[in-house]
Motif scaffolding. Structure first.
Motif, PDB file in Angstrom:
ATOM      1  N   THR A 262       1.081  -1.190   0.013  1.00 48.08           N
ATOM      2  CA  THR A 262      -0.131  -0.020   0.044  1.00 48.08           C
ATOM      3  C   THR A 262       0.905   1.249  -0.066  1.00 48.08           C
ATOM      4  OG1 THR A 262      -1.739  -1.368   1.273  1.00 48.08           O
ATOM      5  CG2 THR A 262      -1.657   1.299   1.206  1.00 48.08           C
ATOM      6  N   THR A 263       1.923   1.134   0.807  1.00 48.13           N
ATOM      7  CA  THR A 263       2.881   2.425   0.760  1.00 48.13           C
ATOM      8  C   THR A 263       3.593   2.512  -0.669  1.00 48.13           C
ATOM      9  OG1 THR A 263       3.223   2.015   3.126  1.00 48.13           O
ATOM     10  CG2 THR A 263       4.910   3.464   2.063  1.00 48.13           C
ATOM     11  N   LEU A 264       3.731   1.359  -1.361  1.00 46.25           N
ATOM     12  CA  LEU A 264       4.406   1.497  -2.548  1.00 46.25           C
ATOM     13  C   LEU A 264       3.288   2.087  -3.559  1.00 46.25           C
ATOM     14  CD1 LEU A 264       6.262  -1.851  -3.216  1.00 46.25           C
ATOM     15  CD2 LEU A 264       7.461   0.738  -3.110  1.00 46.25           C
ATOM     16  N   ALA A 265       2.430   1.704  -3.454  1.00 48.36           N
ATOM     17  CA  ALA A 265       1.037   2.215  -4.389  1.00 48.36           C
ATOM     18  C   ALA A 265       0.930   3.770  -4.292  1.00 48.36           C
ATOM     19  CB  ALA A 265      -0.114   1.442  -4.392  1.00 48.36           C
ATOM     20  N   ILE A 266       0.892   4.079  -2.756  1.00 45.94           N
ATOM     21  CA  ILE A 266       0.735   5.548  -2.755  1.00 45.94           C
ATOM     22  C   ILE A 266       2.075   6.490  -3.165  1.00 45.94           C
ATOM     23  CG2 ILE A 266       0.291   7.345  -0.799  1.00 45.94           C
ATOM     24  CD1 ILE A 266      -1.025   5.237   0.803  1.00 45.94           C
ATOM     25  N   LEU A 267       3.021   5.876  -3.027  1.00 46.75           N
ATOM     26  CA  LEU A 267       4.440   6.612  -3.247  1.00 46.75           C
ATOM     27  C   LEU A 267       4.274   6.670  -5.164  1.00 46.75           C
ATOM     28  CD1 LEU A 267       7.251   4.934  -1.231  1.00 46.75           C
ATOM     29  CD2 LEU A 267       6.348   7.266  -1.142  1.00 46.75           C
ATOM     30  N   TYR A 268       3.902   5.404  -5.717  1.00 45.61           N
ATOM     31  CA  TYR A 268       3.878   5.691  -6.928  1.00 45.61           C
ATOM     32  C   TYR A 268       2.643   6.535  -7.538  1.00 45.61           C
ATOM     33  CZ  TYR A 268       7.256   1.916  -6.880  1.00 45.61           C
ATOM     34  OH  TYR A 268       8.511   1.181  -6.697  1.00 45.61           O
ATOM     35  N   PHE A 269       1.609   6.500  -6.948  1.00 43.43           N
ATOM     36  CA  PHE A 269       0.484   7.546  -7.529  1.00 43.43           C
ATOM     37  C   PHE A 269      -0.460   7.735  -6.245  1.00 43.43           C
ATOM     38  CE2 PHE A 269      -3.527   8.827  -9.027  1.00 43.43           C
ATOM     39  CZ  PHE A 269      -3.189   9.107 -10.216  1.00 43.43           C
ATOM     40  N   PRO A 270      -0.229   9.184  -5.798  1.00 43.98           N
ATOM     41  CA  PRO A 270       0.049  10.324  -6.851  1.00 43.98           C
ATOM     42  C   PRO A 270       1.354  10.758  -6.633  1.00 43.98           C
ATOM     43  CG  PRO A 270      -1.056  11.240  -5.342  1.00 43.98           C
ATOM     44  CD  PRO A 270      -1.266   9.769  -4.933  1.00 43.98           C
ATOM     45  N   LEU A 271       2.254  10.163  -5.553  1.00 42.88           N
ATOM     46  CA  LEU A 271       3.563  10.940  -5.424  1.00 42.88           C
ATOM     47  C   LEU A 271       4.622  10.475  -6.351  1.00 42.88           C
ATOM     48  CD1 LEU A 271       3.552  10.441  -1.670  1.00 42.88           C
ATOM     49  CD2 LEU A 271       3.247  12.633  -2.928  1.00 42.88           C
ATOM     50  N   GLY A 272       4.317   9.394  -7.407  1.00 40.89           N
ATOM     51  CA  GLY A 272       5.393   9.030  -8.356  1.00 40.89           C
ATOM     52  C   GLY A 272       5.704  10.080  -9.356  1.00 40.89           C
ATOM     53  N   ILE A 273       4.796  10.978  -9.216  1.00 45.51           N
ATOM     54  CA  ILE A 273       5.057  12.184 -10.197  1.00 45.51           C
ATOM     55  C   ILE A 273       6.560  12.880  -9.870  1.00 45.51           C
ATOM     56  CG2 ILE A 273       3.688  13.801  -9.188  1.00 45.51           C
ATOM     57  CD1 ILE A 273       2.972  14.758 -12.307  1.00 45.51           C
ATOM     58  N   LEU A 274       6.618  13.028  -8.525  1.00 44.94           N
ATOM     59  CA  LEU A 274       7.619  13.625  -7.957  1.00 44.94           C
ATOM     60  C   LEU A 274       8.973  12.655  -7.842  1.00 44.94           C
ATOM     61  CD1 LEU A 274       6.009  15.408  -5.149  1.00 44.94           C
ATOM     62  CD2 LEU A 274       6.316  16.341  -7.090  1.00 44.94           C
ATOM     63  N   LEU A 275       8.589  11.238  -7.693  1.00 41.78           N
ATOM     64  CA  LEU A 275       9.626  10.271  -7.652  1.00 41.78           C
ATOM     65  C   LEU A 275      10.344  10.048  -8.907  1.00 41.78           C
ATOM     66  CD1 LEU A 275      10.852   8.253  -5.474  1.00 41.78           C
ATOM     67  CD2 LEU A 275       9.232   6.578  -6.159  1.00 41.78           C
ATOM     68  N   LEU A 276       9.825   9.904  -9.837  1.00 35.15           N
ATOM     69  CA  LEU A 276      10.109   9.806 -11.289  1.00 35.15           C
ATOM     70  C   LEU A 276      10.764  11.065 -11.984  1.00 35.15           C
ATOM     71  CD1 LEU A 276       7.313   7.833 -12.912  1.00 35.15           C
ATOM     72  CD2 LEU A 276       9.324   6.828 -11.858  1.00 35.15           C
ATOM     73  N   ARG A 277      10.379  12.259 -11.393  1.00 35.01           N
ATOM     74  CA  ARG A 277      11.072  13.385 -11.833  1.00 35.01           C
ATOM     75  C   ARG A 277      12.238  13.831 -10.925  1.00 35.01           C
ATOM     76  NH1 ARG A 277       8.142  16.857 -15.224  1.00 35.01           N
ATOM     77  NH2 ARG A 277       8.792  18.654 -14.145  1.00 35.01           N
ATOM     78  N   ASN A 278      12.365  13.194  -9.911  1.00 37.71           N
ATOM     79  CA  ASN A 278      13.382  13.369  -8.912  1.00 37.71           C
ATOM     80  C   ASN A 278      13.266  14.951  -8.163  1.00 37.71           C
ATOM     81  OD1 ASN A 278      15.411  12.669  -6.956  1.00 37.71           O
ATOM     82  ND2 ASN A 278      17.069  13.449  -8.567  1.00 37.71           N
ATOM     83  N   GLU A 279      12.091  15.375  -8.126  1.00 36.21           N
ATOM     84  CA  GLU A 279      11.943  16.673  -7.452  1.00 36.21           C
ATOM     85  C   GLU A 279      11.208  16.647  -6.463  1.00 36.21           C
ATOM     86  OE1 GLU A 279      11.013  18.984 -11.822  1.00 36.21           O
ATOM     87  OE2 GLU A 279       9.195  18.211 -10.821  1.00 36.21           O
ATOM     88  N   THR A 280      11.088  17.816  -5.456  1.00 33.97           N
ATOM     89  CA  THR A 280      10.399  18.229  -4.415  1.00 33.97           C
ATOM     90  C   THR A 280       8.952  18.812  -4.696  1.00 33.97           C
ATOM     91  OG1 THR A 280      11.385  20.312  -4.070  1.00 33.97           O
ATOM     92  CG2 THR A 280      12.394  18.703  -2.983  1.00 33.97           C
TER      93      THR A 280
END
Length: 201
Positions: A35-53
């Motif tokens: 569940t944590t991974l799923a939340i990290l990937y969406f919607p927070l994945g847009i920050l993770l994949l772009r390596n941005e704050t």
């Protein structure tokens, strides 16, 4: 955020191993990690994949920098596949459809990213593929393993409760099997193993 991602992945793997070894709490660890991974990937994945704050992301949006759409789509398919894997190993209703959709969406997304977008958005595609490939391997592996074998792998015992529980997992829509499981459980003073993955209809 990447440290949290690694911790969640380790927790999900550890939880699955615990479930296979019938260690109490394995189901909870698997659900928490995935569940944590799923939340990290969406919607927070847009920050993770772009390596941005968050601040850098909104600044890049205001400056109309490219790549946000690619990161958004990639994070969505990764979250879908992660959720499908969780549903499958927890034997939740709809797991087959969700896992199949997640594998298909992630496979198509990875193919489009590699063949058509890697030159324009190399860093985003690289980060997406580094996550998509392990998830695809896990998803395809779960799809190829017959459901009955998964049930027996997680519930190998031969006492009446475990037999009834396996029977319920193989026929989740049969109310009589649920009632038989409940009757056996009520007759036991103590359960033989953790039932944290039971889904009540």
């Amino acid at each position: 955020m990447r440290i949290t991602e690694k911790f969640a992945a380790v927790l999900a793997i550890l939880g699955t191993i615990m479930r296979l070894l019938h260690v109490p709490g394995g189901g909870m660890a698997s659900v928490l990690g995935l569940t944590t991974l799923a939340i990290l990937y969406f919607p927070l994945g847009i920050l993770l994949l772009r390596n941005e704050t968050i601040r850098e992301f909104f600044k890049s949006v205001r400056e109309r920098k490219s790549g946000a759409g690619v990161a958004f789509a990639s994070s969505w398919v990764l979250a879908t596949l992660t959720s499908g894997i969780m549903f499958k190993i927890m034997f939740w209703p709809g797991s087959g459809m969700m896992l199949s959709f997640g594998v298909a969406a992630t496979g198509i997304g990875a193919g489009i990213g590699y063949f058509f977008l890697s030159n324009k958005y190399p860093e985003i595609v690289k980060r997406m593929l580094s996550r998509a490939i392990p998830l695809l391997v896990a998803g395809i592996l779960l799809m190829t393993i017959p459901y009955e074998k998964l049930v027996y792998a997680f519930w190998p015992g031969e006492n009446p409760y475990q037999q009834a529980y396996r029977d319920m997992l193989l026929h989740p829509d049969d109310l009589q099997r649920w009632q038989r499981l409940e009757a056996i459980r009520d007759s036991l003073d103590m359960l033989p193993m953790s039932t944290d993955s039971v889904h009540q209809p």
